[in-house]
Design a protein around this motif. Structure first.
Motif, short mmCIF file in Angstrom:
data_model
loop_
_atom_site.label_atom_id
_atom_site.label_comp_id
_atom_site.label_asym_id
_atom_site.label_seq_id
_atom_site.Cartn_x
_atom_site.Cartn_y
_atom_site.Cartn_z
N ARG A 258 0.89 -1.18 0.00
CA ARG A 258 0.00 0.00 0.00
C ARG A 258 0.91 1.21 0.00
O ARG A 258 1.64 1.46 0.96
CB ARG A 258 -0.91 -0.01 1.23
CG ARG A 258 -2.02 -1.05 1.13
CD ARG A 258 -3.04 -0.85 2.24
NE ARG A 258 -3.77 0.40 2.08
CZ ARG A 258 -4.35 1.05 3.10
NH1 ARG A 258 -4.25 0.58 4.32
NH2 ARG A 258 -5.00 2.18 2.89
N LYS A 259 0.85 1.97 -1.10
CA LYS A 259 1.77 3.09 -1.29
C LYS A 259 1.18 4.42 -0.84
O LYS A 259 -0.02 4.65 -0.97
CB LYS A 259 2.13 3.22 -2.77
CG LYS A 259 3.05 2.13 -3.28
CD LYS A 259 3.49 2.46 -4.70
CE LYS A 259 4.36 1.34 -5.26
NZ LYS A 259 4.89 1.67 -6.59
N ALA A 260 2.06 5.28 -0.36
CA ALA A 260 1.66 6.66 -0.05
C ALA A 260 2.84 7.57 -0.36
O ALA A 260 3.99 7.12 -0.43
CB ALA A 260 1.26 6.79 1.42
N LEU A 261 2.53 8.83 -0.58
CA LEU A 261 3.57 9.82 -0.85
C LEU A 261 3.52 10.87 0.26
O LEU A 261 2.45 11.36 0.61
CB LEU A 261 3.32 10.48 -2.22
CG LEU A 261 4.22 11.65 -2.61
CD1 LEU A 261 5.66 11.19 -2.83
CD2 LEU A 261 3.70 12.33 -3.88
N VAL A 262 4.70 11.18 0.81
CA VAL A 262 4.78 12.23 1.83
C VAL A 262 5.55 13.42 1.24
O VAL A 262 6.66 13.26 0.75
CB VAL A 262 5.50 11.73 3.10
CG1 VAL A 262 5.71 12.87 4.09
CG2 VAL A 262 4.73 10.59 3.75
N LEU A 263 4.94 14.58 1.25
CA LEU A 263 5.63 15.80 0.82
C LEU A 263 6.30 16.38 2.07
O LEU A 263 5.62 16.71 3.05
CB LEU A 263 4.65 16.79 0.20
CG LEU A 263 3.90 16.26 -1.03
CD1 LEU A 263 2.86 17.27 -1.50
CD2 LEU A 263 4.87 15.91 -2.16
N HIS B 15 4.55 0.98 1.83
CA HIS B 15 5.59 1.53 0.97
C HIS B 15 5.40 3.04 0.85
O HIS B 15 4.39 3.49 0.30
CB HIS B 15 5.53 0.89 -0.43
CG HIS B 15 5.97 -0.54 -0.43
ND1 HIS B 15 5.29 -1.52 0.26
CD2 HIS B 15 7.03 -1.15 -1.03
CE1 HIS B 15 5.91 -2.68 0.08
NE2 HIS B 15 6.97 -2.49 -0.69
N ILE B 16 6.36 3.78 1.36
CA ILE B 16 6.19 5.23 1.43
C ILE B 16 7.31 5.95 0.67
O ILE B 16 8.49 5.74 0.95
CB ILE B 16 6.23 5.75 2.89
CG1 ILE B 16 5.56 4.80 3.87
CG2 ILE B 16 5.70 7.17 2.98
CD1 ILE B 16 4.10 4.82 3.94
N HIS C 179 10.69 14.20 -9.58
CA HIS C 179 11.49 13.59 -8.52
C HIS C 179 10.61 12.66 -7.66
O HIS C 179 11.07 11.60 -7.23
CB HIS C 179 12.14 14.66 -7.65
CG HIS C 179 13.18 15.48 -8.38
ND1 HIS C 179 13.94 16.44 -7.77
CD2 HIS C 179 13.56 15.47 -9.69
CE1 HIS C 179 14.76 16.99 -8.68
NE2 HIS C 179 14.53 16.41 -9.83
N ALA C 180 9.36 13.07 -7.43
CA ALA C 180 8.44 12.22 -6.67
C ALA C 180 8.13 10.94 -7.45
O ALA C 180 8.06 9.86 -6.86
CB ALA C 180 7.15 12.99 -6.36
N ALA D 40 8.87 5.15 -7.99
CA ALA D 40 9.42 4.03 -8.77
C ALA D 40 10.44 3.25 -7.94
O ALA D 40 10.54 2.03 -8.05
CB ALA D 40 10.02 4.53 -10.07
N ASP D 41 11.21 3.96 -7.12
CA ASP D 41 12.23 3.31 -6.28
C ASP D 41 11.62 2.33 -5.27
O ASP D 41 12.33 1.49 -4.73
CB ASP D 41 13.05 4.37 -5.50
CG ASP D 41 13.99 5.15 -6.41
OD1 ASP D 41 14.20 4.71 -7.56
OD2 ASP D 41 14.49 6.21 -5.97
N LEU D 42 10.34 2.50 -4.99
CA LEU D 42 9.67 1.60 -4.03
C LEU D 42 9.52 0.20 -4.58
O LEU D 42 9.38 -0.76 -3.83
CB LEU D 42 8.30 2.15 -3.66
CG LEU D 42 8.25 3.40 -2.81
CD1 LEU D 42 6.81 3.87 -2.65
CD2 LEU D 42 8.87 3.15 -1.44
N SER D 43 9.51 0.07 -5.91
CA SER D 43 9.24 -1.26 -6.49
C SER D 43 10.49 -2.06 -6.81
O SER D 43 10.40 -3.10 -7.42
CB SER D 43 8.34 -1.14 -7.73
OG SER D 43 8.20 0.17 -8.13
#
Ligand code: CO
Length: 307
Positions: free
Chosen positions: A45-50, A117-118, A297-298, A303-306
């Protein structure tokens, strides 16, 4: 999971099958659930933190608006949260009743909410002290067995020489149309105390100089001090300078150090020296092409998470 299998066995099942099912049932009873569960990989389960410095200034407009729209268009439905690199900013926003957390707290919250996965995207301009701290925090999450399993970190706006080159040409394109090619331009950044980030400003200056030698990069804390920029302007015989922050968003530093009415502000220092200073109070995130570069960049961090 212990009694999943028995109801599946039909009443008239053959002896072999029943025996197999009973064996499975016993296995489920006696093996700890975790041993069997570990066999089935959990869907990430992915999330993005700014990750932003933030500002305690009341903003008329959300400085992250352009970036949020860009990210939502690229990743529909993605959970996006905000974390503050300044504990001081987070605390004073909280005191005003706003939701504001530091990075460790945001990661803990996401873990509690079931995210595994963050991607953390730095909204800093250069890889300075705060980026080093983020690298420290995110580095602690590598292939953990449960909860958050992976955290990646997206580099700041100027995190490579390609970034410096791209930012230079975007900044040139984003100058006000009224700027005459004779006029000087001074972009004022925060300045870096961190060795890893200290070359970002000279790199940007190098690419800017190739495009337009009248554009100068200054920094509040060095390496390009107000005094050094003033002497460069005097040496070039500049009469007029467009003054812009090289900061993610405008706040205290822009309003006081750059545009303030005290004699030591950049604007006042230039006008006291007979150079007309035209203030353009705009944060870098307000420039759509720069917000798009941060979003690139985000994308990379996601992509780096996979891997
Ligand atoms: Co500061």
């Amino acid at each position: 999971m212990t009694n999943t299998f028995l109801p599946l066995a039909p009443a008239n099942a053959q002896g072999g099958l029943s025996f197999f099912l009973i064996l499975l049932y016993l296995l489920c009873l006696f093996f700890p659930a975790g041993v069997l569960a570990a066999e089935a990989p959990q869907t990430p389960r992915k999330a993005l933190v700014l990750f932003t410095f933030g500002t305690t200034y009341a903003q008329t407009k959300d400085p992250l608006e352009v970036l949020r729209k860009e990210i939502a268009a690229r990743h529909p439905g993605l959970t996006v949260r905000l974390a503050y690199s300044s504990a001081h900013v987070a605390a004073s926003l909280k005191a005003k009743g706003q939701q504001a957390e530091t990075l460790p707290q945001t990661l803990a919250d996401l873990s509690a909410d079931g995210y595994t996965h963050i991607a953390v995207q730095s909204l800093h301009v250069i890889p300075g002290l705060e980026f080093d701290i983020a690298r420290d925090i995110t580095g602690r999450y590598a292939n953990l067995p449960k909860g958050i399993r992976r955290v990646s970190l997206g580099r700041p706006l100027i995190g490579s020489h390609e970034d410096a080159k791209a930012v230079a040409s975007i900044l040139l394109d984003a100058l006000p149309a009224e700027r005459n090619t004779e006029d000087a331009v001074v972009l004022v950044g925060h300045g870096a105390a961190s060795p890893s980030g200290s070359l970002a400003y000279p790199a940007l200056q190098c690419f800017l100089t190739r495009l337009d030698p009248r554009i100068l990069v200054g920094t509040i804390e060095g390496p390009f001090t107000l005094e050094s920029i003033l002497s460069a302007l005097k040496a070039a015989g500049s009469k007029k300078v467009w003054l812009l922050p090289l900061l993610t968003a405008v706040g205290d530093h822009a309003d006081n150090d750059i545009f303030g009415n005290e004699d030591d502000s950049w604007k006042k220092t230039f006008s006291n020296a007979g150079i007309q200073a035209i203030p353009i109070s705009r944060g870098l995130l307000a420039v759509p092409a720069l917000a798009a570069l941060w979003a690139d960049h985000a994308d990379q961090a996601l992509a780096d998470l996979s891997d």
